[in-house]
Design a protein around this motif. Structure first.
Motif, mmCIF file in Angstrom:
data_model
loop_
_atom_site.group_PDB
_atom_site.id
_atom_site.type_symbol
_atom_site.label_atom_id
_atom_site.label_comp_id
_atom_site.label_asym_id
_atom_site.label_seq_id
_atom_site.Cartn_x
_atom_site.Cartn_y
_atom_site.Cartn_z
ATOM 1 N N GLY A 113 1.937 8.274 8.393
ATOM 2 C CA GLY A 113 2.083 9.644 7.899
ATOM 3 C C GLY A 113 3.234 9.865 6.949
ATOM 4 O O GLY A 113 3.430 10.979 6.473
ATOM 5 N N MET A 114 4.017 8.810 6.645
ATOM 6 C CA MET A 114 5.107 8.979 5.690
ATOM 7 C C MET A 114 4.640 8.572 4.291
ATOM 8 O O MET A 114 3.708 7.779 4.142
ATOM 9 C CB MET A 114 6.343 8.156 6.096
ATOM 10 N N ASP A 115 5.291 9.127 3.263
ATOM 11 C CA ASP A 115 4.970 8.734 1.893
ATOM 12 C C ASP A 115 6.203 8.126 1.231
ATOM 13 O O ASP A 115 6.472 8.343 0.051
ATOM 14 C CB ASP A 115 4.433 9.912 1.079
ATOM 15 N N ALA A 116 6.954 7.361 2.025
ATOM 16 C CA ALA A 116 8.213 6.782 1.553
ATOM 17 C C ALA A 116 7.971 5.735 0.470
ATOM 18 O O ALA A 116 7.075 4.900 0.591
ATOM 19 C CB ALA A 116 8.971 6.157 2.729
ATOM 20 N N MET A 117 8.781 5.798 -0.584
ATOM 21 C CA MET A 117 8.749 4.797 -1.649
ATOM 22 C C MET A 117 10.179 4.336 -1.910
ATOM 23 O O MET A 117 11.092 5.145 -1.984
ATOM 24 C CB MET A 117 8.144 5.366 -2.930
ATOM 25 N N LYS A 118 10.364 3.028 -2.018
ATOM 26 C CA LYS A 118 11.692 2.480 -2.250
ATOM 27 C C LYS A 118 11.640 1.503 -3.412
ATOM 28 O O LYS A 118 10.863 0.553 -3.409
ATOM 29 C CB LYS A 118 12.215 1.773 -1.002
ATOM 30 N N PHE A 119 12.449 1.783 -4.409
ATOM 31 C CA PHE A 119 12.597 0.880 -5.541
ATOM 32 C C PHE A 119 14.078 0.546 -5.670
ATOM 33 O O PHE A 119 14.920 1.445 -5.758
ATOM 34 C CB PHE A 119 12.065 1.518 -6.828
ATOM 35 N N GLY A 120 14.378 -0.753 -5.639
ATOM 36 C CA GLY A 120 15.781 -1.141 -5.621
ATOM 37 C C GLY A 120 16.407 -0.673 -4.326
ATOM 38 O O GLY A 120 15.912 -0.944 -3.232
ATOM 39 N N SER A 121 17.487 0.065 -4.415
ATOM 40 C CA SER A 121 18.160 0.595 -3.220
ATOM 41 C C SER A 121 17.969 2.102 -3.075
ATOM 42 O O SER A 121 18.707 2.759 -2.347
ATOM 43 C CB SER A 121 19.661 0.259 -3.274
ATOM 44 N N ASP A 122 16.961 2.640 -3.765
ATOM 45 C CA ASP A 122 16.721 4.084 -3.752
ATOM 46 C C ASP A 122 15.420 4.417 -3.015
ATOM 47 O O ASP A 122 14.338 3.961 -3.401
ATOM 48 C CB ASP A 122 16.655 4.625 -5.186
ATOM 49 N N LEU A 123 15.527 5.219 -1.961
ATOM 50 C CA LEU A 123 14.388 5.647 -1.163
ATOM 51 C C LEU A 123 14.077 7.112 -1.459
ATOM 52 O O LEU A 123 14.983 7.947 -1.503
ATOM 53 C CB LEU A 123 14.702 5.489 0.332
ATOM 54 N N THR A 124 12.798 7.412 -1.668
ATOM 55 C CA THR A 124 12.371 8.806 -1.805
ATOM 56 C C THR A 124 11.184 9.038 -0.881
ATOM 57 O O THR A 124 10.373 8.149 -0.645
ATOM 58 C CB THR A 124 11.949 9.146 -3.248
ATOM 59 N N TYR A 125 11.109 10.244 -0.344
ATOM 60 C CA TYR A 125 9.957 10.628 0.466
ATOM 61 C C TYR A 125 9.897 12.139 0.565
ATOM 62 O O TYR A 125 10.905 12.829 0.410
ATOM 63 C CB TYR A 125 10.027 10.003 1.872
ATOM 64 N N THR A 126 8.685 12.662 0.818
ATOM 65 C CA THR A 126 8.519 14.091 1.092
ATOM 66 C C THR A 126 8.050 14.308 2.524
ATOM 67 O O THR A 126 8.253 15.376 3.085
ATOM 68 C CB THR A 126 7.500 14.738 0.130
ATOM 69 N N LYS A 127 7.404 13.287 3.117
ATOM 70 C CA LYS A 127 6.920 13.391 4.495
ATOM 71 C C LYS A 127 7.525 12.257 5.327
ATOM 72 O O LYS A 127 7.343 11.083 4.997
ATOM 73 C CB LYS A 127 5.392 13.317 4.538
ATOM 74 N N PRO A 128 8.256 12.595 6.404
ATOM 75 C CA PRO A 128 8.922 11.567 7.199
ATOM 76 C C PRO A 128 8.004 10.798 8.125
ATOM 77 O O PRO A 128 8.368 9.749 8.646
ATOM 78 C CB PRO A 128 9.950 12.361 8.009
ATOM 79 N N GLY A 129 6.771 11.313 8.340
ATOM 80 C CA GLY A 129 5.843 10.600 9.212
ATOM 81 C C GLY A 129 6.259 10.621 10.666
ATOM 82 O O GLY A 129 7.090 11.430 11.090
ATOM 83 N N GLU A 130 5.695 9.700 11.427
ATOM 84 C CA GLU A 130 5.980 9.630 12.856
ATOM 85 C C GLU A 130 5.732 8.223 13.378
ATOM 86 O O GLU A 130 5.114 7.391 12.710
ATOM 87 C CB GLU A 130 5.096 10.611 13.632
ATOM 88 N N LEU A 131 6.230 7.977 14.586
ATOM 89 C CA LEU A 131 5.927 6.752 15.304
ATOM 90 C C LEU A 131 4.901 7.062 16.384
ATOM 91 O O LEU A 131 5.022 8.057 17.097
ATOM 92 C CB LEU A 131 7.190 6.174 15.957
ATOM 93 N N CYS A 132 3.890 6.221 16.500
ATOM 94 C CA CYS A 132 2.962 6.265 17.623
ATOM 95 C C CYS A 132 3.328 5.095 18.525
ATOM 96 O O CYS A 132 3.351 3.946 18.058
ATOM 97 C CB CYS A 132 1.523 6.143 17.148
ATOM 98 N N ILE A 133 3.638 5.374 19.776
ATOM 99 C CA ILE A 133 4.099 4.323 20.677
ATOM 100 C C ILE A 133 3.256 4.320 21.945
ATOM 101 O O ILE A 133 2.667 5.335 22.318
ATOM 102 C CB ILE A 133 5.590 4.482 21.041
ATOM 103 N N GLY A 134 3.189 3.160 22.592
ATOM 104 C CA GLY A 134 2.421 3.085 23.826
ATOM 105 C C GLY A 134 2.487 1.693 24.429
ATOM 106 O O GLY A 134 3.051 0.760 23.849
ATOM 107 N N ILE A 135 1.917 1.559 25.605
ATOM 108 C CA ILE A 135 1.934 0.289 26.338
ATOM 109 C C ILE A 135 0.534 -0.019 26.837
ATOM 110 O O ILE A 135 -0.295 0.883 27.012
ATOM 111 C CB ILE A 135 2.908 0.338 27.538
#
Length: 304
Positions: A127-149
């Motif tokens: 759910g994130m739209d993170a983009m990283k070029f070089g040492s620069d990160l941009t995003y508008t949606k942080p997304g989420e983690l889905c976790i389980g066992i």
């Protein structure tokens, strides 16, 4: 087991920076650190990192000085996973919990074989739209983690992880059917990541009717067919869920494999089409769309 207090992050890519920054912003940097081999640490120390245009300082620890922590977050590319297992070795103690935000369906198995399956909590980053070029990160949606066992003996470990993520301000969902969710995200990546790279397009491009869109859909449906053979049984509901998820992302955004191609880095095609082709061959399943994507991406990489 005691509550999670100390964390090591392995990888300073888009997801490593994204989730690490959330934890540091809410918990402070005293007990959180990015761990890497000594040469990479020197490189990072001379880099200027930014997130959405704001300069950030990453807490860094050379692997040679690392000690066991309560939580390890593995956030490297699949192509770097083997070396990451060596890097994180001093960070793993008897009670360390490990989560992997890598794409695919195999990183948890590899980590578990090395450090113990009981330590690994299944995790999907989506759910994130993170983009990283070089040492620069941009995003508008942080997304989420889905976790389980899938092992009830891990319940205490899962509970401690959820408590920590809440304190750290990391959005998450606990999944009752985590293996199905893992395969669902795999289906998305097989279609979305590979198509965006092969057709040199973005999220908006694969949602527009045409060859790229049809390729993405075809690659995803080949994963559904394989999931049935594996007893996971992805459904049309799962398929629609992930198509709808793409629609929530910035149309100008692009997945990691497209970013790899722009930077002329080798991609995770072996983890996607490579895995699909190998597993499907064992069942006698034809996967022509993934065969075509695999060939195209390998041709692109051969020109680097």
């Amino acid at each position: 087991m005691k509550p999670i207090e100390t964390t090591a992050i392995i990888g300073v890519g888009a997801l490593g920076m994204l989730f690490g920054n959330q934890l540091i912003s809410n918990l402070g940097a005293d007990h959180i650190s990015y761990v890497a081999d000594d040469d990479r640490i020197k490189k990072y120390e001379n880099s200027s990192f930014t997130i959405n245009g704001n300069k950030v300082t990453l807490p860094l620890t050379p692997a040679s000085q690392a000690k066991p922590v309560d939580l390890v977050i593995v956030a490297v590319k699949y192509t770097a996973l083997s070396s990451a297992l060596e890097t994180m070795k001093p960070c793993v103690g008897p009670d360390t919990t490990i989560i992997s935000v890598l794409n695919g369906i195999s990183s948890e198995k590899m980590i578990g074989e090395r450090f113990g399956h009981d330590k690994v909590i299944y995790t999907i980053a989506q759910g994130m739209d993170a983009m990283k070029f070089g040492s620069d990160l941009t995003y508008t949606k942080p997304g989420e983690l889905c976790i389980g066992i899938d092992n009830p003996d891990q319940q205490e470990r899962l509970d401690l992880l959820t408590q920590y993520l809440k304190k750290g301000g990391v959005p998450f969902t606990v999944e009752a059917e985590i293996l199905r969710r893992l395969w669902g995200k795999f289906m998305l990546n097989v279609g979305l990541n590979q198509t965006c790279m092969a057709y040199e397009t973005n999220y908006g491009g694969v949602l527009t009717p045409g060859e790229a869109h049809d390729t993405m859909i075809g690659a995803m449906r080949e994963v559904i067919a394989l999931s049935e053979k594996e007893g996971i049984n992805l459904t049309e509901e799962d398929f629609n869920y992930y198509i709808d998820l793409i629609k929530t992302l910035s149309p100008q955004g692009m997945p990691s494999m497209r970013q790899d191609a722009i930077a002329r880095r080798y991609s995770e095609v072996e983890m996607f089409a490579g895995t699909i082709r190998e597993m499907s061959a064992g069942y006698g399943l034809a996967v022509p769309v993934n065969d075509r994507l695999y060939k195209k991406i390998k041709e692109m990489e051969a020109e680097y």
